[in-house]
Scaffold this motif. Structure first.
Motif, PDB file in Angstrom:
ATOM      1  N   ASP A  61       0.810  -1.210   0.000  1.00  0.00           N
ATOM      2  CA  ASP A  61       0.000   0.000   0.000  1.00  0.00           C
ATOM      3  C   ASP A  61       0.851   1.271   0.000  1.00  0.00           C
ATOM      4  N   GLN A  62       0.701   2.160   1.001  1.00  0.00           N
ATOM      5  CA  GLN A  62       1.354   3.470   0.945  1.00  0.00           C
ATOM      6  C   GLN A  62       2.875   3.402   0.948  1.00  0.00           C
ATOM      7  N   ASP A  63       3.440   2.265   1.336  1.00  0.00           N
ATOM      8  CA  ASP A  63       4.902   2.135   1.285  1.00  0.00           C
ATOM      9  C   ASP A  63       5.399   1.790  -0.119  1.00  0.00           C
ATOM     10  N   ALA A  64       4.486   1.355  -0.975  1.00  0.00           N
ATOM     11  CA  ALA A  64       4.872   0.919  -2.322  1.00  0.00           C
ATOM     12  C   ALA A  64       4.796   2.077  -3.317  1.00  0.00           C
ATOM     13  N   THR A  65       5.469   3.174  -3.005  1.00  0.00           N
ATOM     14  CA  THR A  65       5.522   4.317  -3.908  1.00  0.00           C
ATOM     15  C   THR A  65       6.528   4.048  -5.024  1.00  0.00           C
ATOM     16  N   ARG A  66       6.456   4.861  -6.042  1.00  0.00           N
ATOM     17  CA  ARG A  66       7.381   4.692  -7.164  1.00  0.00           C
ATOM     18  C   ARG A  66       8.833   4.775  -6.691  1.00  0.00           C
ATOM     19  N   SER A  67       9.142   5.782  -5.902  1.00  0.00           N
ATOM     20  CA  SER A  67      10.522   5.958  -5.443  1.00  0.00           C
ATOM     21  C   SER A  67      10.967   4.816  -4.547  1.00  0.00           C
ATOM     22  N   ASN A  68      10.088   4.337  -3.658  1.00  0.00           N
ATOM     23  CA  ASN A  68      10.453   3.234  -2.762  1.00  0.00           C
ATOM     24  C   ASN A  68      10.702   1.938  -3.524  1.00  0.00           C
ATOM     25  N   ILE A  69       9.860   1.678  -4.535  1.00  0.00           N
ATOM     26  CA  ILE A  69      10.020   0.445  -5.310  1.00  0.00           C
ATOM     27  C   ILE A  69      11.345   0.471  -6.075  1.00  0.00           C
ATOM     28  N   LEU A  70      11.620   1.584  -6.768  1.00  0.00           N
ATOM     29  CA  LEU A  70      12.859   1.666  -7.541  1.00  0.00           C
ATOM     30  C   LEU A  70      14.083   1.692  -6.631  1.00  0.00           C
ATOM     31  N   ARG A  71      13.978   2.396  -5.510  1.00  0.00           N
ATOM     32  CA  ARG A  71      15.093   2.431  -4.562  1.00  0.00           C
ATOM     33  C   ARG A  71      15.379   1.044  -4.000  1.00  0.00           C
ATOM     34  N   SER A  72      14.316   0.309  -3.682  1.00  0.00           N
ATOM     35  CA  SER A  72      14.482  -1.033  -3.107  1.00  0.00           C
ATOM     36  C   SER A  72      15.089  -1.982  -4.140  1.00  0.00           C
ATOM     37  N   PHE A  73      14.659  -1.848  -5.407  1.00  0.00           N
ATOM     38  CA  PHE A  73      15.214  -2.720  -6.441  1.00  0.00           C
ATOM     39  C   PHE A  73      16.682  -2.397  -6.707  1.00  0.00           C
ATOM     40  N   LEU A  74      17.004  -1.119  -6.810  1.00  0.00           N
ATOM     41  CA  LEU A  74      18.388  -0.720  -7.081  1.00  0.00           C
ATOM     42  C   LEU A  74      19.310  -1.014  -5.909  1.00  0.00           C
ATOM     43  N   ARG A  75      18.719  -1.203  -4.740  1.00  0.00           N
ATOM     44  CA  ARG A  75      19.512  -1.616  -3.585  1.00  0.00           C
ATOM     45  C   ARG A  75      20.261  -2.923  -3.872  1.00  0.00           C
ATOM     46  N   PHE A  76      19.693  -3.760  -4.749  1.00  0.00           N
ATOM     47  CA  PHE A  76      20.324  -5.043  -5.067  1.00  0.00           C
ATOM     48  C   PHE A  76      21.535  -4.886  -5.996  1.00  0.00           C
ATOM     49  N   SER A  77      21.805  -3.663  -6.425  1.00  0.00           N
ATOM     50  CA  SER A  77      22.998  -3.425  -7.242  1.00  0.00           C
ATOM     51  C   SER A  77      24.226  -3.138  -6.372  1.00  0.00           C
ATOM     52  N   ASN A  78      24.034  -3.121  -5.058  1.00  0.00           N
ATOM     53  CA  ASN A  78      25.154  -2.867  -4.146  1.00  0.00           C
ATOM     54  C   ASN A  78      26.142  -4.023  -4.138  1.00  0.00           C
ATOM     55  N   ASP A  79      27.318  -3.757  -3.614  1.00  0.00           N
ATOM     56  CA  ASP A  79      28.402  -4.734  -3.650  1.00  0.00           C
ATOM     57  C   ASP A  79      28.159  -5.964  -2.780  1.00  0.00           C
ATOM     58  N   ASP A  80      27.269  -5.855  -1.792  1.00  0.00           N
ATOM     59  CA  ASP A  80      27.049  -7.013  -0.922  1.00  0.00           C
ATOM     60  C   ASP A  80      26.234  -8.105  -1.612  1.00  0.00           C
ATOM     61  N   VAL A  81      25.629  -7.795  -2.754  1.00  0.00           N
ATOM     62  CA  VAL A  81      24.936  -8.811  -3.550  1.00  0.00           C
ATOM     63  C   VAL A  81      25.973  -9.501  -4.432  1.00  0.00           C
ATOM     64  N   LYS A  82      26.126 -10.801  -4.259  1.00  0.00           N
ATOM     65  CA  LYS A  82      27.181 -11.558  -4.923  1.00  0.00           C
ATOM     66  C   LYS A  82      26.667 -12.235  -6.193  1.00  0.00           C
ATOM     67  N   VAL A  83      27.594 -12.682  -7.014  1.00  0.00           N
ATOM     68  CA  VAL A  83      27.246 -13.291  -8.291  1.00  0.00           C
ATOM     69  C   VAL A  83      26.501 -14.611  -8.119  1.00  0.00           C
ATOM     70  N   ASP A  84      26.707 -15.329  -7.011  1.00  0.00           N
ATOM     71  CA  ASP A  84      26.020 -16.600  -6.787  1.00  0.00           C
ATOM     72  C   ASP A  84      24.730 -16.444  -5.987  1.00  0.00           C
ATOM     73  N   ASP A  85      24.234 -15.223  -5.857  1.00  0.00           N
ATOM     74  CA  ASP A  85      22.952 -14.987  -5.190  1.00  0.00           C
ATOM     75  C   ASP A  85      21.804 -15.190  -6.175  1.00  0.00           C
ATOM     76  N   ARG A  86      20.598 -15.304  -5.630  1.00  0.00           N
ATOM     77  CA  ARG A  86      19.381 -15.291  -6.453  1.00  0.00           C
ATOM     78  C   ARG A  86      18.478 -14.187  -5.937  1.00  0.00           C
ATOM     79  N   LEU A  87      17.707 -13.574  -6.843  1.00  0.00           N
ATOM     80  CA  LEU A  87      16.806 -12.485  -6.500  1.00  0.00           C
ATOM     81  C   LEU A  87      15.416 -12.785  -7.039  1.00  0.00           C
ATOM     82  N   PHE A  88      14.427 -12.713  -6.159  1.00  0.00           N
ATOM     83  CA  PHE A  88      13.022 -12.954  -6.514  1.00  0.00           C
ATOM     84  C   PHE A  88      12.257 -11.650  -6.333  1.00  0.00           C
ATOM     85  N   VAL A  89      11.527 -11.218  -7.367  1.00  0.00           N
ATOM     86  CA  VAL A  89      10.746  -9.985  -7.308  1.00  0.00           C
ATOM     87  C   VAL A  89       9.288 -10.315  -7.580  1.00  0.00           C
ATOM     88  N   PHE A  90       8.403  -9.945  -6.651  1.00  0.00           N
ATOM     89  CA  PHE A  90       6.963 -10.209  -6.791  1.00  0.00           C
ATOM     90  C   PHE A  90       6.213  -8.887  -6.711  1.00  0.00           C
TER      91      PHE A  90
END
Length: 390
Positions: A61-90
């Protein structure tokens, strides 16, 4: 990307997820079960599929704003996400489609969207382009929303088999959406109470019904299962769209726990898996490729059945894309809207027109039946709208 296979492990290091559900929009009509769908999926990830709770981002709901969704997704581009990780988006919420010069453009509708301002939407290709920044070898997008503009492919053929360890070592970006541009998500009436048709079948699939004979559930197997179930559900007018937009690996959803473990503590993942495919597989060929394929079929007298089946599939695609929902036969249209409708109609009819031209020019007497079938089936809707009176 194929060289990446040699450095990827035969397992996942960390499982991450972004789960979004929107019932109450700021200025868009509400939905009934999107938040419940998101909540249930989030719980399954943590309680049944081994995702750590602190690695699951949950926006409703109100937490799912455009900026929050894109910010949360781009968070996975950080260095702590490794090449052998998996990412699920629903994502469970409204989808939207607009016709552009080069075809359909699909959008997700966030909580704070203004339906008169496309800049407040999230273009689907914003996610696909930004997926290039995420190092995780496998990403699976599951979208309980209907929209168009997806460029996906399905290179694996029915009966294709791969070793599970091979899937782990191949890069992949996969997606399944609840429906296409001219369809509306069924927000109730599915196989599970308080869930949409699409997510209801999706949940049943990840809880075991999409497993192969070895108990393995892959994204390809799950997508094929959900496609078949939703397309044939009596409460659904949707046809899910699915495939890969990058890579040739497969997101591994679950593997049965082995009773025997090798001495070094690693589990044996050297299992052969079969990729299930539904009977009706949508073609990803370009117009030029379709023309060449039709020419090839016409040149062989033994390909009459294949030619007929291909022609009927193209008719189905044309009728779906030009349904009354997208091309209403009554109403007032501005000059700009009218020209846009003509342009869109020409785009949707291009493939079928080229096939008709090929058949008209080269088909022999036995193959003309396919041409007759195309014309008669394409005119069915026109005759129905006139009440069959001619």
């Amino acid at each position: 990307m194929r060289d990446l296979k040699f450095i990827l492990q035969q397992k996942y290091e960390t499982s991450r997820a972004l789960v979004i559900g929107i019932n109450q929009y700021k200025s868009v009509s509400p939905l009934g079960y999107a938040v419940n769908d998101a909540r249930e999926v989030s719980e399954i990830l943590v309680e049944e599929l081994g995702f750590e709770k602190n690695n699951v981002t949950y926006l409703v709901d109100q937490d799912a704003t455009r900026s929050n969704i894109l910010r949360s997704f781009l968070r996975f581009s950080n260095d702590d996400v490794k090449v052998d990780d998996r990412l699920f988006v629903f994502f469970a919420g409204h989808g939207h489609t607009r016709s552009g010069v080069r075809g359909e453009v699909g959008y997700l509708v966030p909580y704070d969207a203004d339906m008169d301002d496309y800049s407040t939407f999230i273009r689907w290709d914003e996610l696909t382009r930004n997926a290039e920044l995420v190092r995780a070898k496998h990403i699976l997008f599951v979208m309980d929303a209907c929209y168009g503009g997806l460029a996906v492919h399905r290179d694996l053929r029915p009966g294709s088999s791969r070793f599970l360890r091979d899937m782990y070592q191949r890069f992949s970006r996969q997606v399944i959406t609840a429906g296409k541009a001219d369809e509306v998500v069924a927000d109730a009436g599915g196989p599970l109470p308080n869930h949409s048709v699409f997510t209801g079948h999706f949940i049943e699939g990840i809880r075991g019904k999409a497993a192969n004979e070895y108990g393995v559930i892959t994204a390809s197997g799950l997508m094929a299962y959900v496609y078949s179930k939703v397309a044939n559900d009596i409460n659904s007018d949707q046809t899910p769209h699915y495939g890969q937009f990058d890579g040739d690996g497969d997101f591994i959803i679950s593997v049965p726990v082995k009773e025997t473990v090798e001495k070094d503590g690693t589990k044996d993942t050297d299992e052969l898996i079969t990729i299930p495919y539904v009977d009706e597989v949508r073609s990803s060929k370009t117009t030029e490729e379709k023309v060449e394929y039709v020419k090839e079929l016409i040149s062989s007298n033994n390909s009459q059945i294949k030619l007929h089946d291909f022609a009927i599939e193209e008719v189905r695609r044309f009728l779906s894309a030009t349904s009354e929902d997208s091309f209403a036969t009554s109403g007032q249209f501005s000059d700009e809207e009218f020209l846009e409708r003509i342009s869109s109609y020409e785009l949707h009819s291009k493939d079928l027109s080229m096939i008709v031209a090929c058949l008209s020019h080269w088909a022999n007497e036995n193959q003309l039946n396919s041409l007759t079938k195309i014309i008669s089936r394409s005119c069915d809707r026109l005759l129905e709208s006139r009440g069959g009176g001619g």
